[in-house]
Design a protein around this motif. Sequence first.
Motif, PDB file in Angstrom:
ATOM      1  N   ILE A   1      -1.582   7.535  -0.868  1.00 18.45           N
ATOM      2  CA  ILE A   1      -0.572   6.488  -0.725  1.00 18.45           C
ATOM      3  C   ILE A   1      -1.075   5.383   0.197  1.00 18.45           C
ATOM      4  O   ILE A   1      -0.908   4.192  -0.075  1.00 18.45           O
ATOM      5  N   ARG A   2      -1.719   5.761   1.282  1.00 15.04           N
ATOM      6  CA  ARG A   2      -2.238   4.773   2.221  1.00 15.04           C
ATOM      7  C   ARG A   2      -3.355   3.946   1.581  1.00 15.04           C
ATOM      8  O   ARG A   2      -3.445   2.725   1.791  1.00 15.04           O
ATOM      9  N   SER A   3      -4.203   4.596   0.781  1.00 16.66           N
ATOM     10  CA  SER A   3      -5.280   3.862   0.112  1.00 16.66           C
ATOM     11  C   SER A   3      -4.726   2.853  -0.888  1.00 16.66           C
ATOM     12  O   SER A   3      -5.213   1.723  -0.983  1.00 16.66           O
ATOM     13  N   ALA A   4      -3.706   3.265  -1.649  1.00 17.29           N
ATOM     14  CA  ALA A   4      -3.089   2.343  -2.605  1.00 17.29           C
ATOM     15  C   ALA A   4      -2.450   1.153  -1.895  1.00 17.29           C
ATOM     16  O   ALA A   4      -2.579   0.007  -2.329  1.00 17.29           O
ATOM     17  N   ARG A   5      -1.794   1.405  -0.787  1.00 18.48           N
ATOM     18  CA  ARG A   5      -1.173   0.328  -0.019  1.00 18.48           C
ATOM     19  C   ARG A   5      -2.219  -0.644   0.517  1.00 18.48           C
ATOM     20  O   ARG A   5      -2.065  -1.869   0.407  1.00 18.48           O
ATOM     21  N   ASN A   6      -3.313  -0.126   1.091  1.00 16.63           N
ATOM     22  CA  ASN A   6      -4.349  -1.004   1.633  1.00 16.63           C
ATOM     23  C   ASN A   6      -5.015  -1.841   0.540  1.00 16.63           C
ATOM     24  O   ASN A   6      -5.313  -3.020   0.738  1.00 16.63           O
ATOM     25  N   PHE A   7      -5.231  -1.231  -0.622  1.00 10.76           N
ATOM     26  CA  PHE A   7      -5.862  -1.964  -1.728  1.00 10.76           C
ATOM     27  C   PHE A   7      -4.966  -3.102  -2.202  1.00 10.76           C
ATOM     28  O   PHE A   7      -5.438  -4.236  -2.410  1.00 10.76           O
ATOM     29  N   LEU A   8      -3.665  -2.842  -2.383  1.00 14.37           N
ATOM     30  CA  LEU A   8      -2.757  -3.874  -2.878  1.00 14.37           C
ATOM     31  C   LEU A   8      -2.568  -4.991  -1.857  1.00 14.37           C
ATOM     32  O   LEU A   8      -2.495  -6.164  -2.219  1.00 14.37           O
ATOM     33  N   VAL A   9      -2.485  -4.643  -0.580  1.00 15.44           N
ATOM     34  CA  VAL A   9      -2.339  -5.668   0.452  1.00 15.44           C
ATOM     35  C   VAL A   9      -3.557  -6.578   0.475  1.00 15.44           C
ATOM     36  O   VAL A   9      -3.451  -7.798   0.643  1.00 15.44           O
ATOM     37  N   GLN A  10      -4.724  -5.995   0.280  1.00 16.01           N
ATOM     38  CA  GLN A  10      -5.945  -6.804   0.268  1.00 16.01           C
ATOM     39  C   GLN A  10      -6.010  -7.700  -0.966  1.00 16.01           C
ATOM     40  O   GLN A  10      -6.469  -8.845  -0.889  1.00 16.01           O
ATOM     41  N   GLN A  11      -5.553  -7.198  -2.119  1.00 20.53           N
ATOM     42  CA  GLN A  11      -5.627  -7.965  -3.353  1.00 20.53           C
ATOM     43  C   GLN A  11      -4.648  -9.135  -3.361  1.00 20.53           C
ATOM     44  O   GLN A  11      -4.960 -10.204  -3.880  1.00 20.53           O
TER      45      GLN A  11
END
Length: 271
Positions: free
Chosen positions: A97-107
């Motif tokens: 969940i944390r990885s998905a959140r970090n990826f979307l915030v960066q994109q």
Amino acid sequence: MQATAAAFLARPHPRLLRIGRWGAGGPALVRGGIIALPPRLRGPRCSISLSIGGGGGAGASEDRGFSYEHVPVFPRYRIRDPYKLLGVDRDASEEEIRSARNFLVQQYAGHEPSEEAIEGAYEKIIMKSYQQRKKTKINLKTKLKKRVEESPSWVKALLGYYEVPSMDIISRRLFFFAFIAGWSIATSAENGPAFQLAISLFSCIYFLNDKMKNLLRASTTGFGVLVGGWIIGSLLVPLIPTFIIPPSWSLELLTSLVAYVFLFLGCTFLK
């Protein structure tokens, strides 16, 4: 001299005469040093607003206003389900969940509604997971308490002699008896662990007396724990396969290690 200058000024200038012959629409007029072309030779008028550097004006005020026109927009930022918004399964781990959140915030960095939706979904999932873990712990304690209450009377009486101290006490006493065990292993080739056993016994009595406030009872309990651990160790050690035990470890040393475990449990969990 003055007469010569006046005559020169009165004479028509050759360049002005040539300029006067331009175009079929008639000569150009010279007014105050500015040449006015005939209407047919004048080009179309245009208005250009150019702001350079920190200049003001309408163009500068429009440039200062931020626009999301070229910022990528998260297509699912209006979805209410936090799992669907982040694109993770309901049984996903916190790391996923944390990885998905970090990826979307960066994109989608720069688009404020998208960032707020991603952060909000992440916080909802984490909070829900925390509440479920807390509820599970409460249910587990309730079930254990209910089973203890429904158990026979002798089980209740036996459990009345035990208590669970804080993790700080458990860790400190575990470290102490682990040190005694390591000391016994390090000196096993020279002599037996009799000295280390005596230290561990007196330490166990000290810890028990700190809780019981009765030296006689603490001494009796500590000595009984040592004897019980030694007997059980003498019965269990011969059952251990020989290829697991190092050649330098004697039967007395292995029995002492089992006794250390019983002494640790006795002085830590007995009331």
